[in-house]
Design a protein around this motif. Structure first.
Motif, PDB file in Angstrom:
ATOM      1  N   PHE A  95       0.774  -1.333  -0.005  1.00  0.00           N
ATOM      2  CA  PHE A  95       0.056   0.104  -0.019  1.00  0.00           C
ATOM      3  C   PHE A  95       0.978   1.291   0.128  1.00  0.00           C
ATOM      4  O   PHE A  95       0.416   2.340  -0.508  1.00  0.00           O
ATOM      5  CB  PHE A  95      -0.838  -0.015   1.124  1.00  0.00           C
ATOM      6  N   GLU A  96       2.100   1.022   0.790  1.00  0.00           N
ATOM      7  CA  GLU A  96       3.005   2.399   0.626  1.00  0.00           C
ATOM      8  C   GLU A  96       3.382   2.545  -0.561  1.00  0.00           C
ATOM      9  O   GLU A  96       3.496   3.642  -1.171  1.00  0.00           O
ATOM     10  CB  GLU A  96       4.037   1.774   1.798  1.00  0.00           C
ATOM     11  N   ARG A  97       3.761   1.651  -1.307  1.00  0.00           N
ATOM     12  CA  ARG A  97       3.986   1.723  -2.851  1.00  0.00           C
ATOM     13  C   ARG A  97       2.885   2.494  -3.667  1.00  0.00           C
ATOM     14  O   ARG A  97       3.330   3.146  -4.610  1.00  0.00           O
ATOM     15  CB  ARG A  97       4.616   0.351  -3.504  1.00  0.00           C
ATOM     16  N   MET A  98       1.919   2.022  -3.269  1.00  0.00           N
ATOM     17  CA  MET A  98       0.623   2.645  -4.299  1.00  0.00           C
ATOM     18  C   MET A  98       0.600   4.107  -3.871  1.00  0.00           C
ATOM     19  O   MET A  98       0.169   4.790  -4.718  1.00  0.00           O
ATOM     20  CB  MET A  98      -0.487   1.913  -3.735  1.00  0.00           C
ATOM     21  N   LEU A  99       1.022   4.559  -2.633  1.00  0.00           N
ATOM     22  CA  LEU A  99       0.863   5.786  -2.148  1.00  0.00           C
ATOM     23  C   LEU A  99       1.912   6.434  -2.739  1.00  0.00           C
ATOM     24  O   LEU A  99       1.744   7.993  -2.852  1.00  0.00           O
ATOM     25  CB  LEU A  99       0.705   5.879  -0.558  1.00  0.00           C
ATOM     26  N   SER A 100       3.129   5.948  -3.153  1.00  0.00           N
ATOM     27  CA  SER A 100       4.253   6.889  -3.495  1.00  0.00           C
ATOM     28  C   SER A 100       4.111   7.355  -4.660  1.00  0.00           C
ATOM     29  O   SER A 100       3.785   6.585  -5.823  1.00  0.00           O
ATOM     30  CB  SER A 100       5.718   5.986  -3.395  1.00  0.00           C
ATOM     31  N   ALA A 101       4.575   8.625  -4.862  1.00  0.00           N
ATOM     32  CA  ALA A 101       4.342   9.363  -6.120  1.00  0.00           C
ATOM     33  C   ALA A 101       5.252   8.645  -7.289  1.00  0.00           C
ATOM     34  O   ALA A 101       5.080   8.799  -8.335  1.00  0.00           O
ATOM     35  CB  ALA A 101       4.936  10.827  -5.994  1.00  0.00           C
ATOM     36  N   SER A 102       6.351   8.095  -6.783  1.00  0.00           N
ATOM     37  CA  SER A 102       7.274   7.306  -7.842  1.00  0.00           C
ATOM     38  C   SER A 102       7.030   5.994  -7.693  1.00  0.00           C
ATOM     39  O   SER A 102       7.925   4.981  -8.526  1.00  0.00           O
ATOM     40  CB  SER A 102       8.808   7.455  -7.297  1.00  0.00           C
ATOM     41  N   GLY A 103       5.625   5.347  -7.204  1.00  0.00           N
ATOM     42  CA  GLY A 103       5.509   3.875  -7.224  1.00  0.00           C
ATOM     43  C   GLY A 103       4.852   3.458  -8.520  1.00  0.00           C
ATOM     44  O   GLY A 103       4.690   4.276  -9.498  1.00  0.00           O
ATOM     45  N   PRO A 104       4.402   2.167  -8.654  1.00  0.00           N
ATOM     46  CA  PRO A 104       4.097   1.505  -9.635  1.00  0.00           C
ATOM     47  C   PRO A 104       2.403   2.320 -10.223  1.00  0.00           C
ATOM     48  O   PRO A 104       2.427   2.167 -11.525  1.00  0.00           O
ATOM     49  CB  PRO A 104       3.784   0.141  -9.340  1.00  0.00           C
ATOM     50  N   THR A 105       2.000   2.814  -9.454  1.00  0.00           N
ATOM     51  CA  THR A 105       0.509   3.568  -9.888  1.00  0.00           C
ATOM     52  C   THR A 105       0.873   4.911  -9.860  1.00  0.00           C
ATOM     53  O   THR A 105      -0.294   5.944 -10.069  1.00  0.00           O
ATOM     54  CB  THR A 105      -0.579   3.141  -8.958  1.00  0.00           C
TER      55      THR A 105
END
Lengths: 653, 145
Positions: free
Chosen positions: A360-370
């Motif tokens: 979920f942290e990666r989803m929230l990240s502006a540089s993440g996969p989404t």
């Protein structure tokens, strides 16, 4: 015999005196052979208590001191200092452990506890009667530190040690430093961007002239002791000459092979040749042979080598071993999440829309996969209702882990809040056992989530999660109202328990430092020595020692660094002289000691035909002494004669 | 009830620290043991164990680091072999080999220490007091205490 031993029985308030009859103990010891003075006092470690010891040493001309109190790991050093101040040799001051190994464990049998305390002290009196005055062994100090782990704790420790003027070798097993903190979007309770505060530190440590950064490397072997460790670092084959590589990224762009990205928690793919994330330090790729077409298909591919403008690709590269001498080692190996597959009741690992907190942290990240958008992994839709679950694996003595993972309450609060900031019309639910907000500004943060962002907190545990008609069905109970709750959610986020990094166990084993039953590294004292291992020369930082948030990890790292700097302030280290010694007059020259010594500290003198112990190398394990057939090898201040007398004292009626 | 007397040789790096942990956790176990702290179980000479029995011990417990965890590389391996050999000798001498017990107890295993202390105390209690039955000749040559 001219020994004059002083016995000082500590009450430790009621910790000892509440169980052990301290007066009787002191009285009985007064009549024991070799004892010249025996007394008791409320707190022997206090200033007046220590003065009592010092005054008695002088007044009664004591030749040895027994302080019957807590474990020697706590106050042996304290009383040795007190003894030294009164003119006694520190190695003639001994501790009899009558608290941890007596009063605390025999609470219900005061008579037997008192008798055991007497026996325990007599054992140490017998030892002290034959203790000799010894000098510590001085060995040169290597003022260079090894820091294992390049997360925020390791980076902070490395920077602080380096800024104190000492060289640091920082070893990180993955291709970039940054650790879990680099994966985070925002941080609680300030919601400042994790990358923004982390990446400058990563750059700073990498560019620091005193820091030798070794990524994609692991500790292969450690030997020696505080002040003089020899460490061997295995620099894993990256199949890229990273010294020449400029990080242009052409190889990554053209690489045809993909595999799920560890950094993006399997939510996106990376190439077989990759940098873990765009802000990686060093920003130079490594080639993962397990997923590379060249390696999997016998040299069919080689595109990266063809496109590389600087000929950096080297398919023949091998692991490289590099040796360092260091004086201290900081272990900052961090944490992992409890495997989501273990949460079968929540469909962990089975349903794509039941995700881990780091996903979920990666989803929230502006540089993440989404790109910072919150989208369901199953269909890419924006979830309208999201359930956040605390204590997934934590605080569960029946099926999972008993301890509190400490950070989940706060990061799930952050997640719920950030979800609401992203999806204004969405509904966030947090199931909790208690919301634990022990930290500066934490309670206010939680209140803000509940009151301003309308996050719905439900006190209770979720019993089951299953999929039905494209929804994530969450069954739970609101224990405040006693009502059953059923939520047809779009997504569930599991606040999985924090467990020690899985590589830490192997490392702890190699370093011979202790870990608790869950694998978290043990500190020397839970309150007074929280950043040191019981084994001298090893320091602990970050969540390798126990679940911790960022401020605590940073604080502990700085504390560990200051301990290292204090150690390096001396040019010599003073080691315990409790080592082996060989009587040349009786040594038959059989060389058993030479063959059993694990350190090659026993050497054979070909001229005299006797064995000898090299003082600077002997660690004092005593294995040669037990093996010596003629009794010529002895341990200083733990001779066979002492041991026989100690055993006899243990059995006195 | 017979209260056995037990000598415990504990390695300072593991079992001794495990015993400290049992204390800080306030676990309770029988008070029959008396602890002699050593740097490594590898320091323990078979003669120390024999001496303990001679001096009236009903049982001897050796507590060391798990295989692979020895602070000094391999002292515990040597202990393992010495204890095995010693048990055979004890049997030859008419002493029940169960009276000597070796256990790996780490610094984290306070709970295990409690079980081992409790179980071993019961086991030795079951065996009864150790009667060495020295012959008159043996008594005559036995060194004075």
């Amino acid at each position: 015999m001219g020994e004059r031993i002083g016995v000082f029985v500590c009450h430790c308030g009621t910790n000892i005196a509440g169980v052990v009859d301290v007066k009787r103990v002191a009285e009985e010891l007064a009549d024991y052979p070799g004892v010249a003075y025996s007394t008791d006092y409320t707190y022997m470690c206090s200033d007046p208590g220590q003065n009592l010891v010092k005054d008695a040493i002088k007044k009664h001309k004591l030749t040895g001191v027994i302080v019957a109190a807590c474990s020697p790991t706590l106050h042996e050093a304290t009383f040795r200092r007190a003894g030294t101040a009164a003119g006694m040799n520190q190695y003639q001051v001994e501790i009899a452990n009558i608290r941890e190994q007596c009063s605390w464990v025999h609470r219900d049998n005061k008579e037997a506890a008192t008798e055991k305390a007497i026996r325990t002290i007599k054992i140490m009196v017998e030892k002290a009667r034959l203790d000799e005055a010894l000098d510590p062994i001085s060995v040169p100090m290597t003022p260079r530190a090894l820091v294992v782990g390049g997360g925020i704790a390791g980076i902070q420790a490395a920077l602080d040690i380096a800024n104190a003027g000492h060289e640091v070798v920082l070893v990180e097993k993955s291709a970039s430093i940054g650790g879990h903190m680099a994966q985070l979007s925002e941080t609680f309770p300030t919601l400042d961007c994790s990358q923004c505060i982390m990446t400058p530190k990563m750059v700073e440590v990498a560019q620091h002239p005193k820091v030798k950064l070794m990524t994609y490397s692991e500790v292969d072997d450690v030997s020696g002791y505080v002040g003089n460790f020899k460490v061997r670092i295995r620099k894993k084959a990256a199949y890229v000459n990273r010294d020449v590589c400029t990080g242009c990224g052409l190889c990554i762009e053209k690489c045809p092979a993909t595999t799920p990205s560890e950094f993006d928690e399997q939510l996106a793919d990376r190439k077989a040749i990759y940098t873990p994330f765009p802000q990686a330090v060093p920003n130079k790729p490594v080639l993962d042979a397990e997923h590379c077409t060249y390696f999997l298909k016998d040299g069919k591919c080689g595109i990266c080598a063809k496109v590389c403008p600087l000929d950096c690709i080297d398919y023949e590269q091998k692991d490289e071993f590099i040796d360092f001498e260091v004086g201290a080692i900081v272990v900052a190996t961090g944490y992992d999440l409890y495997p989501i597959e273990n949460l079968g009741e929540y469909g962990g690992g089975k349903y794509p829309d039941v995700v881990t907190s780091l996903q979920f942290e990666r989803m929230l990240s502006a540089s993440g996969p989404t790109g910072g958008e919150i989208l369901r992994p199953s269909d890419g839709e924006v979830p309208k209702e999201v359930v956040f679950l605390t204590c997934c694996g934590s605080r569960d003595t029946e099926s999972h882990l008993p301890y509190c993972s400490k950070i989940c309450c706060m990061y799930l609060t952050k997640h719920a809040m950030l979800y609401k900031h992203n999806v204004h019309e969405g509904q966030a639910y947090v199931f909790y056992m208690d919301v634990r907000t022990g930290g500066k500004g934490y309670e206010e943060f939680y209140t803000r989530a509940a009151e301003e962002d309308d996050v719905l907190y439900i006190r209770g545990k979720v019993s089951k999660i299953f999929e039905e008609d494209g929804k994530v069905m969450v069954w739970g109970v609101d224990t405040l109202s006693g009502k059953k709750i059923e939520i047809a959610a779009d997504m569930a986020v599991l606040g999985l328990a924090t467990i020690p990094n899985q590589s830490a166990a192997k490392l702890a084993n190699m370093l011979k430092i202790h870990a608790d039953e869950w694998g978290f590294l043990s500190e020397a004292h839970p309150k007074l020595r929280p950043v040191e291992s019981l084994t001298p020369g090893f320091y602990l930082a970050g969540s390798a020692q126990g679940p911790k948030d960022i401020p605590e990890s940073v604080a502990q790292a700085s504390a560990a660094a200051s301990k290292v700097a204090a150690l390096f302030a001396e040019t010599e280290y003073h080691r315990e002289p409790i080592i082996a010694v060989i009587d040349e007059d009786t040594c038959a020259g059989c060389r058993v000691c030479v063959s059993v010594c694990p350190y090659d500290a026993a050497e054979f003198d070909d001229e005299k035909k006797v064995a000898r112990i090299k003082e600077a190398i002997c660690e004092g394990c005593g294995v040669c002494i037990a093996a010596c057939p003629s009794g010529s090898a002895q341990q200083k201040n733990l001779t066979d004669e002492q041991l026989y007398k100690m055993v006899s004292a243990a059995l006195e009626v | 009830m017979f209260e056995p007397r037990i000598v415990c040789f504990f390695c300072k790096w593991c079992t001794y620290a495990g015993a400290d942990l049992a204390g800080t956790s306030r676990k309770q176990y029988p008070p029959n043991g008396a602890v002699v702290r050593v740097n490594c179980t590898g320091r323990i000479d078979p003669q120390h164990v024999l001496w303990a029995f001679r001096e009236g011990a009903d049982g001897v417990l050796v507590g060391g680091c798990h295989p692979g965890d020895c602070h000094y590389e391999e002292g515990n391996h040597k202990t393992m072999r010495r204890v095995q050999y010693l048990k055979r000798m004890l049997e030859d001498m008419g002493v029940e080999p169960e009276r000597l017990h070796l256990e790996w107890i780490s610094a984290a295993e306070g709970e295990k220490l409690v079980h081992v202390m409790s179980d071993f105390t019961e086991e030795v209690r079951g065996l009864g007091p150790l009667e060495l039955g020295l012959s008159d000749t043996a008594k005559a040559v036995a060194p004075a205490k």
